[in-house]
Enzyme design. Structure first.
Site, PDB file in Angstrom:
ATOM      1  N   ASN A   1      -3.840 -16.785  -7.948  1.00  0.00           N
ATOM      2  CA  ASN A   1      -3.435 -15.376  -7.867  1.00  0.00           C
ATOM      3  C   ASN A   1      -4.563 -14.459  -7.370  1.00  0.00           C
ATOM      4  O   ASN A   1      -4.310 -13.339  -6.927  1.00  0.00           O
ATOM      5  CB  ASN A   1      -2.914 -14.859  -9.214  1.00  0.00           C
ATOM      6  CG  ASN A   1      -1.516 -15.340  -9.563  1.00  0.00           C
ATOM      7  OD1 ASN A   1      -1.139 -15.420 -10.734  1.00  0.00           O
ATOM      8  ND2 ASN A   1      -0.709 -15.684  -8.561  1.00  0.00           N
TER       9      ASN A   1
ATOM     10  N   ARG B   1       8.894 -25.362  -9.643  1.00  0.00           N
ATOM     11  CA  ARG B   1       7.557 -25.917  -9.404  1.00  0.00           C
ATOM     12  C   ARG B   1       6.719 -25.736 -10.652  1.00  0.00           C
ATOM     13  O   ARG B   1       6.970 -24.844 -11.455  1.00  0.00           O
ATOM     14  CB  ARG B   1       6.835 -25.103  -8.301  1.00  0.00           C
ATOM     15  CG  ARG B   1       7.310 -25.281  -6.915  1.00  0.00           C
ATOM     16  CD  ARG B   1       6.326 -24.560  -5.964  1.00  0.00           C
ATOM     17  NE  ARG B   1       6.380 -23.102  -6.136  1.00  0.00           N
ATOM     18  CZ  ARG B   1       7.282 -22.323  -5.551  1.00  0.00           C
ATOM     19  NH1 ARG B   1       8.208 -22.836  -4.771  1.00  0.00           N
ATOM     20  NH2 ARG B   1       7.263 -21.030  -5.750  1.00  0.00           N
TER      21      ARG B   1
ATOM     22  N   ASP C   1       7.818 -15.869 -13.754  1.00  0.00           N
ATOM     23  CA  ASP C   1       7.904 -15.651 -12.309  1.00  0.00           C
ATOM     24  C   ASP C   1       9.039 -14.683 -11.983  1.00  0.00           C
ATOM     25  O   ASP C   1      10.058 -14.665 -12.674  1.00  0.00           O
ATOM     26  CB  ASP C   1       8.136 -17.001 -11.617  1.00  0.00           C
ATOM     27  CG  ASP C   1       7.827 -16.951 -10.131  1.00  0.00           C
ATOM     28  OD1 ASP C   1       7.319 -15.916  -9.651  1.00  0.00           O
ATOM     29  OD2 ASP C   1       8.103 -17.957  -9.444  1.00  0.00           O
ATOM     30  N   GLY C   2       8.850 -13.903 -10.930  1.00  0.00           N
ATOM     31  CA  GLY C   2       9.945 -13.066 -10.424  1.00  0.00           C
ATOM     32  C   GLY C   2       9.745 -11.568 -10.612  1.00  0.00           C
ATOM     33  O   GLY C   2      10.658 -10.799 -10.336  1.00  0.00           O
ATOM     34  N   ASN C   3       8.550 -11.155 -11.030  1.00  0.00           N
ATOM     35  CA  ASN C   3       8.310  -9.712 -11.199  1.00  0.00           C
ATOM     36  C   ASN C   3       8.466  -8.977  -9.865  1.00  0.00           C
ATOM     37  O   ASN C   3       9.050  -7.888  -9.813  1.00  0.00           O
ATOM     38  CB  ASN C   3       6.876  -9.454 -11.695  1.00  0.00           C
ATOM     39  CG  ASN C   3       6.618  -9.999 -13.081  1.00  0.00           C
ATOM     40  OD1 ASN C   3       7.551 -10.344 -13.793  1.00  0.00           O
ATOM     41  ND2 ASN C   3       5.354 -10.083 -13.461  1.00  0.00           N
ATOM     42  N   GLY C   4       7.937  -9.585  -8.805  1.00  0.00           N
ATOM     43  CA  GLY C   4       7.985  -8.949  -7.487  1.00  0.00           C
ATOM     44  C   GLY C   4       9.421  -8.800  -7.003  1.00  0.00           C
ATOM     45  O   GLY C   4       9.817  -7.733  -6.509  1.00  0.00           O
TER      46      GLY C   4
HETATM   47  C1  FPP Z   1       4.953 -13.668 -11.116  1.00  0.00           C
HETATM   48  O1  FPP Z   1       5.648 -12.663 -10.455  1.00  0.00           O
HETATM   49  C2  FPP Z   1       4.124 -13.155 -12.174  1.00  0.00           C
HETATM   50  C3  FPP Z   1       2.774 -13.054 -12.122  1.00  0.00           C
HETATM   51  C4  FPP Z   1       1.976 -13.392 -10.944  1.00  0.00           C
HETATM   52  C5  FPP Z   1       1.978 -12.599 -13.250  1.00  0.00           C
HETATM   53  C6  FPP Z   1       2.656 -12.498 -14.580  1.00  0.00           C
HETATM   54  C7  FPP Z   1       2.203 -11.242 -15.189  1.00  0.00           C
HETATM   55  C8  FPP Z   1       2.885 -10.513 -16.092  1.00  0.00           C
HETATM   56  C9  FPP Z   1       4.150 -10.964 -16.673  1.00  0.00           C
HETATM   57  C10 FPP Z   1       2.400  -9.177 -16.543  1.00  0.00           C
HETATM   58  C11 FPP Z   1       1.071  -9.144 -17.183  1.00  0.00           C
HETATM   59  C12 FPP Z   1       0.868 -10.150 -18.236  1.00  0.00           C
HETATM   60  C13 FPP Z   1       0.492  -9.894 -19.508  1.00  0.00           C
HETATM   61  C14 FPP Z   1       0.204 -11.010 -20.455  1.00  0.00           C
HETATM   62  C15 FPP Z   1       0.352  -8.522 -20.016  1.00  0.00           C
HETATM   63  P1  FPP Z   1       5.520 -12.600  -8.873  1.00  0.00           P
HETATM   64  O2  FPP Z   1       4.706 -11.413  -8.545  1.00  0.00           O
HETATM   65  O3  FPP Z   1       5.021 -13.896  -8.342  1.00  0.00           O
HETATM   66  O4  FPP Z   1       7.033 -12.375  -8.497  1.00  0.00           O
HETATM   67  P2  FPP Z   1       7.725 -12.781  -7.130  1.00  0.00           P
HETATM   68  O5  FPP Z   1       7.604 -14.279  -6.999  1.00  0.00           O
HETATM   69  O6  FPP Z   1       9.136 -12.331  -7.331  1.00  0.00           O
HETATM   70  O7  FPP Z   1       7.023 -12.032  -6.052  1.00  0.00           O
END
Ligand code: FPP
Length: 244
Positions: free
Chosen positions: A70, A196, A22-25
């Site tokens: 998602n 969570r 979690d946390g890419n965004g």
């Molecule tokens: C949560 O970040 C992450 C995801 C919804 C998807 C995870 C996907 C990856 C790590 C990349 C692709 C995966 C593979 C196996 C190649 P978020 O977007 O919910 O972050 P935020 O809560 O900060 O917005």
């Protein structure tokens, strides 16, 4: 820390580590970058953590790549994530195979774009005999759906007379989950400070240890995994029993 915890607290490396990435965004937002770049950096973290887990002797690594919820995200973000999965499955499969990693998918295959599903099928077929580590990708996965499907399959068996209802126990139930054959996770890690389970491995995580770290997923790498494994090894697992 109690004396008992000090005495007991030296567990082996967890056999099965499951991660809610979690946390890419937020990683992207903090840098004024598009979310897609955050996901891209997230897939680089997937590569590093997978290598590190195998090096540390983890036997099963399960990554929550895309939840059944998602699909509710905007179409362009869903498209970006499916695109990253495509790239990942094309580019990484050779190295995963060479490193003895067996790739599996859990989740709703029917909802995946046809070409992504074909790449998953190909990855599973190519790596099925690998034994060093099993990497399970949870894609379009939801724990409640998985439990409902298992219950439905058992109900159909009972109605058809293949099993008697009283034969249904936890072991039989688990054998109908998508994770059949994979031991339950010893450790569930969630990054980004959220605390969570988000519909991840609801049945399987019954006795898992949980570690929540503030690190955002793109910043989670070998060192952060090593720290989490150290923290796990200091835990006192009792599975509901009393210490000696
Ligand atoms: C949560 O970040 C992450 C995801 C919804 C998807 C995870 C996907 C990856 C790590 C990349 C692709 C995966 C593979 C196996 C190649 P978020 O977007 O919910 O972050 P935020 O809560 O900060 O917005």
């Amino acid at each position: 820390m109690t004396e008992a915890a000090i005495e007991i607290g030296s567990l082996p490396v967890p056999r099965h580590v499951a991660v809610i990435m979690d946390g890419n965004g937020r990683w992207a937002k903090a840098r004024f970058l598009p979310r897609a770049i955050g996901h891209q950096r997230g897939s680089e973290a997937v590569r590093e953590v997978t290598r590190a887990a195998a090096d540390f002797g983890v036997e099963y690594l399960t990554l929550y790549a895309f939840s059944s919820e998602n699909w509710k995200r905007p179409a362009d973000e869903v498209g970006d994530l499916m695109g990253l999965l495509r790239i990942y499955l094309r580019r990484e499969i050779g190295e995963l195979d060479a490193n003895g990693v067996c790739v599996r998918m859990i989740g709703n295959r029917g909802r995946l774009p046809r070409d992504v599903l074909a790449l998953v099928d190909e990855a599973e077929a190519r790596t099925r005999n690998n034994r060093r580590m099993t990497l399970t990708l949870a894609i379009s996965y939801g724990g409640q759906d998985e439990i409902v499907m298992a219950a439905r399959a058992l109900a159909e068996d009972a109605v058809a007379g293949r099993i008697r209802p009283e034969q249904i126990d936890a072991a039989l139930f688990a054998s109908r989950l998508e994770t059949a054959g994979i031991p339950d996770p010893d450790l569930v890690i969630r990054t980004s400070g959220e605390k969570r389970l988000s519909n991840f491995l609801l049945w399987q995580a019954a006795y898992a240890e949980f570690i929540f770290v503030d690190t955002l997923w793109p910043d989670f790498g070998r060192q952060e995994l090593a720290a989490a494994l150290d923290e796990y090894r200091a835990r006192d697992r009792r599975f509901g029993a009393r210490p000696e």
